[in-house]
Design an enzyme around this catalytic site. Structure first.
Site, PDB file in Angstrom:
ATOM      1  N   ASP A  23       8.824  -5.304  -9.029  1.00 52.95           N
ATOM      2  CA  ASP A  23       7.871  -4.831  -8.024  1.00 52.95           C
ATOM      3  C   ASP A  23       7.960  -5.846  -6.879  1.00 52.95           C
ATOM      4  O   ASP A  23       7.409  -6.941  -6.964  1.00 52.95           O
ATOM      5  CB  ASP A  23       6.469  -4.820  -8.671  1.00 52.95           C
ATOM      6  CG  ASP A  23       5.442  -4.069  -7.850  1.00 52.95           C
ATOM      7  OD1 ASP A  23       5.736  -3.701  -6.695  1.00 52.95           O
ATOM      8  OD2 ASP A  23       4.333  -3.867  -8.366  1.00 52.95           O
TER       9      ASP A  23
ATOM     10  N   SER B 239       3.572  -0.365  -6.800  1.00 51.50           N
ATOM     11  CA  SER B 239       2.986  -0.631  -8.117  1.00 51.50           C
ATOM     12  C   SER B 239       2.628   0.672  -8.827  1.00 51.50           C
ATOM     13  O   SER B 239       2.703   0.754 -10.053  1.00 51.50           O
ATOM     14  CB  SER B 239       1.740  -1.515  -7.990  1.00 51.50           C
ATOM     15  OG  SER B 239       2.078  -2.727  -7.370  1.00 51.50           O
TER      16      SER B 239
ATOM     17  N   GLY C 267       5.515  -6.932  -0.493  1.00 51.54           N
ATOM     18  CA  GLY C 267       5.406  -6.004   0.629  1.00 51.54           C
ATOM     19  C   GLY C 267       6.458  -6.323   1.688  1.00 51.54           C
ATOM     20  O   GLY C 267       6.671  -7.474   2.030  1.00 51.54           O
TER      21      GLY C 267
ATOM     22  N   GLY D 273       2.812   2.320  -2.471  1.00 52.49           N
ATOM     23  CA  GLY D 273       2.929   2.943  -3.790  1.00 52.49           C
ATOM     24  C   GLY D 273       3.945   2.312  -4.721  1.00 52.49           C
ATOM     25  O   GLY D 273       4.338   2.932  -5.707  1.00 52.49           O
TER      26      GLY D 273
ATOM     27  N   GLY E 267       0.792  -1.221   0.000  1.00 54.15           N
ATOM     28  CA  GLY E 267       0.000   0.000   0.000  1.00 54.15           C
ATOM     29  C   GLY E 267       0.827   1.275   0.000  1.00 54.15           C
ATOM     30  O   GLY E 267       0.288   2.374   0.060  1.00 54.15           O
TER      31      GLY E 267
HETATM   32  P1  ADP Z   1       1.799  -1.182  -3.322  1.00 51.94           P
HETATM   33  O1  ADP Z   1       2.033  -1.666  -4.716  1.00 51.94           O
HETATM   34  O2  ADP Z   1       3.055  -0.735  -2.640  1.00 51.94           O
HETATM   35  O3  ADP Z   1       1.045  -2.169  -2.482  1.00 51.94           O
HETATM   36  P2  ADP Z   1       0.051   0.697  -4.612  1.00 51.94           P
HETATM   37  O4  ADP Z   1       0.957   1.189  -5.678  1.00 51.94           O
HETATM   38  O5  ADP Z   1      -0.994  -0.275  -5.017  1.00 51.94           O
HETATM   39  O6  ADP Z   1       0.877   0.116  -3.380  1.00 51.94           O
HETATM   40  O7  ADP Z   1      -0.605   1.991  -3.946  1.00 51.94           O
HETATM   41  C1  ADP Z   1      -1.649   1.918  -3.002  1.00 51.94           C
HETATM   42  C2  ADP Z   1      -2.702   2.970  -3.332  1.00 51.94           C
HETATM   43  O8  ADP Z   1      -2.150   4.274  -3.217  1.00 51.94           O
HETATM   44  C3  ADP Z   1      -3.237   2.856  -4.735  1.00 51.94           C
HETATM   45  O9  ADP Z   1      -4.613   3.100  -4.733  1.00 51.94           O
HETATM   46  C4  ADP Z   1      -2.512   3.928  -5.502  1.00 51.94           C
HETATM   47  O10 ADP Z   1      -3.271   4.445  -6.564  1.00 51.94           O
HETATM   48  C5  ADP Z   1      -2.269   4.988  -4.445  1.00 51.94           C
HETATM   49  N1  ADP Z   1      -1.001   5.699  -4.695  1.00 51.94           N
HETATM   50  C6  ADP Z   1       0.225   5.217  -4.447  1.00 51.94           C
HETATM   51  N2  ADP Z   1       1.186   6.112  -4.765  1.00 51.94           N
HETATM   52  C7  ADP Z   1       0.531   7.196  -5.242  1.00 51.94           C
HETATM   53  C8  ADP Z   1       0.938   8.468  -5.751  1.00 51.94           C
HETATM   54  N3  ADP Z   1       2.242   8.793  -5.835  1.00 51.94           N
HETATM   55  N4  ADP Z   1      -0.009   9.325  -6.144  1.00 51.94           N
HETATM   56  C9  ADP Z   1      -1.323   9.000  -6.071  1.00 51.94           C
HETATM   57  N5  ADP Z   1      -1.780   7.838  -5.596  1.00 51.94           N
HETATM   58  C10 ADP Z   1      -0.878   6.927  -5.196  1.00 51.94           C
HETATM   59 MG    MG Z   2       1.515  -3.555  -5.507  1.00 51.87          MG
END
Ligand code: ADP
Ligand code: MG
Length: 365
Positions: A254, A116, A257, A114, A112
């Protein structure tokens, strides 16, 4: 501490809806393009500042344009958009590829945070991977010399130390095997590597792979947050006049977590799975610190690449003729303080290693 070859970047995202409704406070600040300060919410006087090659503030100061793309709200905002991040990190990867170096980009951080979003992106907010692929083909189309270009794309997932081909609908029981070749080093036996002629093809493959990844994890009642995803783009330039070739592989990773698996409630398979996720991240950290030790003149008998599937696959990227970037994704929220601090520490060990790696080359053990 900036180097040409290897870089560490940190990026902080906006509050999630849940963080907003629970009244979270932001514990992160960035006062320059390289520094990140984290404040202990229980002890606000206690701050720690980290210096990385790049620090991206994506927490606030943005607005949506008509296509739904997040852009800077005003010229004075320090907000870093997907394009800004691509401009710094993606371009370097492309330069390496054209020069015939391997390039690797790893996204590290808790679920969560960011990862991905930076690597792949969501909807109109395309991440580094699609931007790299798109620009690679744009650049190829502009070439006028007597050259031939070959681009192939592969996409895999490492889950429980087993490799799954994300471009193949049929799942091989037990997963694909990593083999070692005297010349090639480690490689995945039987992995699909699809030749691509244009960006649209890659886009389709990425979509297909992402779908398989999500379906697979749903079927196993698991979450894709516990698997590592590795996209590899092989780029080959053949200079027809001279018979020379240049070859580069771009790895976009990627990572799973980084959060510690909760010990309560996880039992049996879950526990095994959790410890295996951490095995890969721990062995990645061990490889990094072994390289750092060697570089500072300590005697290192071996670099433990063989300890996990992930480090085997990344061996050429981490030890050899390659440029590596680690992007540490963090949450701004006070409730994530401990995990964020641990992410920043992990990234810090990365930079120590990164600075020195340039001066040493170790044989694989
Ligand atoms: P991870 O892959 O680390 O589990 P995600 O990339 O899925 O996390 O991000 C989690 C949530 O936060 C998603 O809904 C994503 O759209 C949002 N998010 C993450 N980084 C950003 C950013 N830089 N700007 C806007 N939204 C973001
Ligand atoms: Mg992810």
């Amino acid at each position: 501490p900036s180097t040409d070859g290897v870089r560490v970047a940190v990026r902080v995202r906006p509050f999630s809806q849940r963080e907003k409704t629970s009244g979270s406070k932001c514990v992160i600040s960035m006062h320059s393009r390289t520094t990140t300060t984290i404040q202990d919410p229980k002890n606000p006087e206690h701050r720690k500042t980290f210096t990385f090659d790049l620090a991206y503030w994506s927490h606030d100061g943005f607005q949506k344009d008509q296509d739904g793309v997040f852009i800077s709200a005003d010229p004075s905002s320090q907000f870093a958009s997907q394009k800004d991040v691509f401009h710094d990190l993606g371009r370097g990867i492309l330069d390496s590829a054209w020069q015939g170096y391997n390039a690797t980009l790893l996204a590290y951080g808790q679920t969560g945070s960011g990862k991905s979003y930076s690597m792949v992106g969501f909807g109109a907010n395309k991440g580094i991977t699609p931007n790299v692929c798109e620009e690679l083909f744009q650049a190829i189309e502009k070439q006028e010399g007597n050259e031939e270009y070959q681009v192939t794309f592969s996409m895999l997932e490492i889950y429980n130390e087993q490799i799954r081909d994300l471009l193949s609908r049929t799942k091989k029981p037990g997963g694909l095997k990593v083999r070692e070749d005297q010349q090639l080093g480690f490689y995945v036996d039987g992995l699909k590597s699809v030749p691509c002629e244009n960006y649209a093809q890659i886009e389709r493959l990425m979509e297909q792979g992402t779908k398989i990844r999500t379906t697979a994890s749903t079927n196993m009642n698991a979450s894709s947050s516990r698997s590592h995803m590795v996209i590899t783009i092989q780029f080959k330039q053949v200079f027809l006049d001279s018979d020379l070739t240049k070859q580069s592989s771009i790895n976009l990773v990627d990572l799973a977590g980084s959060e510690r698996q909760k010990s309560s409630g996880s039992e049996g398979d879950r526990l095994k799975e959790g410890s295996r996720v951490n095995l890969s991240l721990t062995s990645l950290g061990n490889v990094i610190s072994a390289l750092a030790d060697a570089a500072t003149g300590k005697r290192v008998l071996h670099v433990p690449y063989r300890d996990s599937v992930l480090t085997k696959l990344l061996q050429p990227a981490l030890g050899g003729n390659s440029r590596t970037t680690l992007i540490a994704a963090i949450s701004p929220a006070d409730i994530c303080y401990e995990e964020t601090l641990s992410t920043l520490r992990y990234a810090e060990s990365g930079i120590t290693w990164a600075e020195r790696l340039l001066f040493c080359q170790l044989p694989a053990s």
